[in-house]
Design a protein around this motif. Structure first.
Motif, PDB file in Angstrom:
ATOM      1  N   ARG A 180       5.290  29.071   0.804  1.00 16.37           N
ATOM      2  CA  ARG A 180       5.750  30.295   1.917  1.00 16.37           C
ATOM      3  C   ARG A 180       6.005  32.061   1.882  1.00 16.37           C
ATOM      4  N   SER A 181       5.270  32.782   1.717  1.00 13.32           N
ATOM      5  CA  SER A 181       6.341  33.853   1.154  1.00 13.32           C
ATOM      6  C   SER A 181       7.437  34.593   2.667  1.00 13.32           C
ATOM      7  N   SER A 182       6.618  34.750   3.923  1.00 12.34           N
ATOM      8  CA  SER A 182       7.027  34.068   5.411  1.00 12.34           C
ATOM      9  C   SER A 182       6.708  33.324   6.157  1.00 12.34           C
ATOM     10  N   GLY A 183       7.876  33.291   7.086  1.00  5.48           N
ATOM     11  CA  GLY A 183       7.630  32.136   7.729  1.00  5.48           C
ATOM     12  C   GLY A 183       8.575  31.844   8.542  1.00  5.48           C
ATOM     13  N   LEU A 244       6.212  28.177  12.579  1.00  9.34           N
ATOM     14  CA  LEU A 244       7.082  27.152  12.447  1.00  9.34           C
ATOM     15  C   LEU A 244       6.834  26.679  11.068  1.00  9.34           C
ATOM     16  N   ILE A 245       7.502  26.260   9.432  1.00 11.15           N
ATOM     17  CA  ILE A 245       7.195  25.756   8.921  1.00 11.15           C
ATOM     18  C   ILE A 245       7.665  24.602   8.372  1.00 11.15           C
ATOM     19  N   GLY A 246       8.944  24.776   8.965  1.00  7.97           N
ATOM     20  CA  GLY A 246       9.997  23.846   8.240  1.00  7.97           C
ATOM     21  C   GLY A 246      11.129  23.847   9.170  1.00  7.97           C
ATOM     22  N   ILE A 247      11.480  22.299   9.039  1.00  6.31           N
ATOM     23  CA  ILE A 247      12.895  22.020   9.617  1.00  6.31           C
ATOM     24  C   ILE A 247      13.616  21.745   9.081  1.00  6.31           C
ATOM     25  N   TYR A 248      15.009  21.575   8.900  1.00  9.57           N
ATOM     26  CA  TYR A 248      16.255  20.892   8.859  1.00  9.57           C
ATOM     27  C   TYR A 248      16.757  20.267   9.117  1.00  9.57           C
TER      28      TYR A 248
END
Length: 347
Positions: A180-183, A244-248
């Motif tokens: 994804r280019s944004s998020g 939201l596309i990811g959680i670390y």
């Protein structure tokens, strides 16, 4: 022993300490006691030579208590190692102390320095902890930090990951996996008082700034490596940030975050990366809730910490520098078999 004490002009307690190779006896006193014991025939030359050699060090590992499965795994491995040690191996104790409490850690360092020749601990970056390290190292105790560092000129070494590199790696994986280019991306840390966590956060943010400026971080939540807190933070993030596309997960207890993703039906579309290959993260990789786990082999951490302390006490080859522990990255497709990870309770 009474005759040895009289001839050496020391107390009976001192003779007992020398015979059992306990700490706290000056070298000159030890020599005087052994000389008297030889002259009286209390010891043979071979026995005297054995007692005169540097004894194996007493080593204490101080670990944070709580629900972090990786730290519990370290504790289990330490207890197994302690049970298997022979007569001439280091004596090891594993002590769990209150998590994220600098005062409790400082007190534990001072308390256990009475028995220990070396202390390995997961450091909290705080003035009280630094002062305690200053005190115990000045008293001759060798100190090693593990997992999270506390730079101090008196410490014998640090054993753990290059944590900035770990954070950059997590950012790269999330960005590449998302395509994804944004998020929005989110970080959940244990506490920034752990240098390991603040360094991972810094590395994560630095790589995004350099390479993926349109992926923005919506904030860093501190979950104190507690599954319940991590669950509540993840639920809040999912509610407040639909993009939201990811959680670390910078710290531990990834099962709390996973529970929120599953309950919200977002496990398939929110990328999730964390630390520490344990029974719970292994299961989460297999069922697809987690996408990658960054790991540092616990056996390597423990063995290296013991080696550093033994070297500092003259019981092993000198170690002039410790390279960072190797960073392993596990996906569902490359999980090792026979890794020695204890099964989850009830399974």
């Amino acid at each position: 022993m009474t005759d040895v004490a009289a001839r050496a002009r020391v107390s009976l307690a001192t003779v007992d300490r020398v015979m059992h190779r306990r700490k706290g006896v000056k070298e000159r006193t030890t020599e005087r006691v052994l000389k008297a014991a030889l002259e009286l025939g209390f010891l043979s030359p071979e026995q005297s030579a054995h007692i005169a050699t540097p004894r194996p060090p007493n080593i204490v590992f101080l670990l944070p208590a709580g629900t972090n499965p990786y730290l519990r795994l370290l504790g289990d491995k330490l207890r197994a190692r302690a049970a298997q040690n022979g007569r001439d191996a280091a004596s090891i104790r594993c002590i769990f102390i209150e998590s994220f409490n600098a005062r409790a850690l400082a007190a534990a360092l001072r308390h256990h320095a009475g028995w220990a020749d070396g202390i390995a601990f997961m450091a909290i970056d705080h003035p009280e902890v630094r002062e305690a390290v200053e005190t115990v190292t000045a008293a001759g105790v060798s100190v090693v930090t593990i997992v999270s560092d506390l730079p101090h000129p008196g410490r014998a070494g640090f054993v753990g990951l290059d944590n900035q590199s770990a954070g950059r790696t997590a950012a790269m994986l999330l960005a590449r996996f998302s395509r994804r280019s944004s998020g929005s991306l989110a970080l959940v840390a244990g506490s920034r008082n752990y240098r390991a966590h603040s360094e991972r956060e810094a590395g994560f943010l630095a790589l995004l700034d350099e390479m993926y400026p349109d992926l923005h971080v919506v904030g860093v939540r501190e979950g104190h490596d507690d599954a319940g807190e991590n669950y509540r933070h993840a639920m809040s993030l999912l509610e407040q940030h639909p993009d939201l596309i990811g959680i670390y997960n910078v710290g531990g207890s990834s099962n709390g975050i996973a529970r929120a993703l599953v309950e919200r039906g977002r496990a398939a579309d929110v990328l999730f990366i964390g630390h520490g290959l344990t029974a719970d993260t292994r299961r989460l990789l297999i069922d697809g809730t987690m996408d990658a786990v960054i790991d540092s082999d616990p056996d390597t951490i423990l063995s290296t910490a013991v080696s550093v302390i033994c070297a500092a006490r003259g019981r092993g080859p000198a170690l002039h520098a410790q390279p960072a522990v190797r960073m392993d990255i596990f996906f569902r497709e490359n999980l090792p078999s026979g890794s020695g990870i204890a099964p989850l309770a009830g399974l």
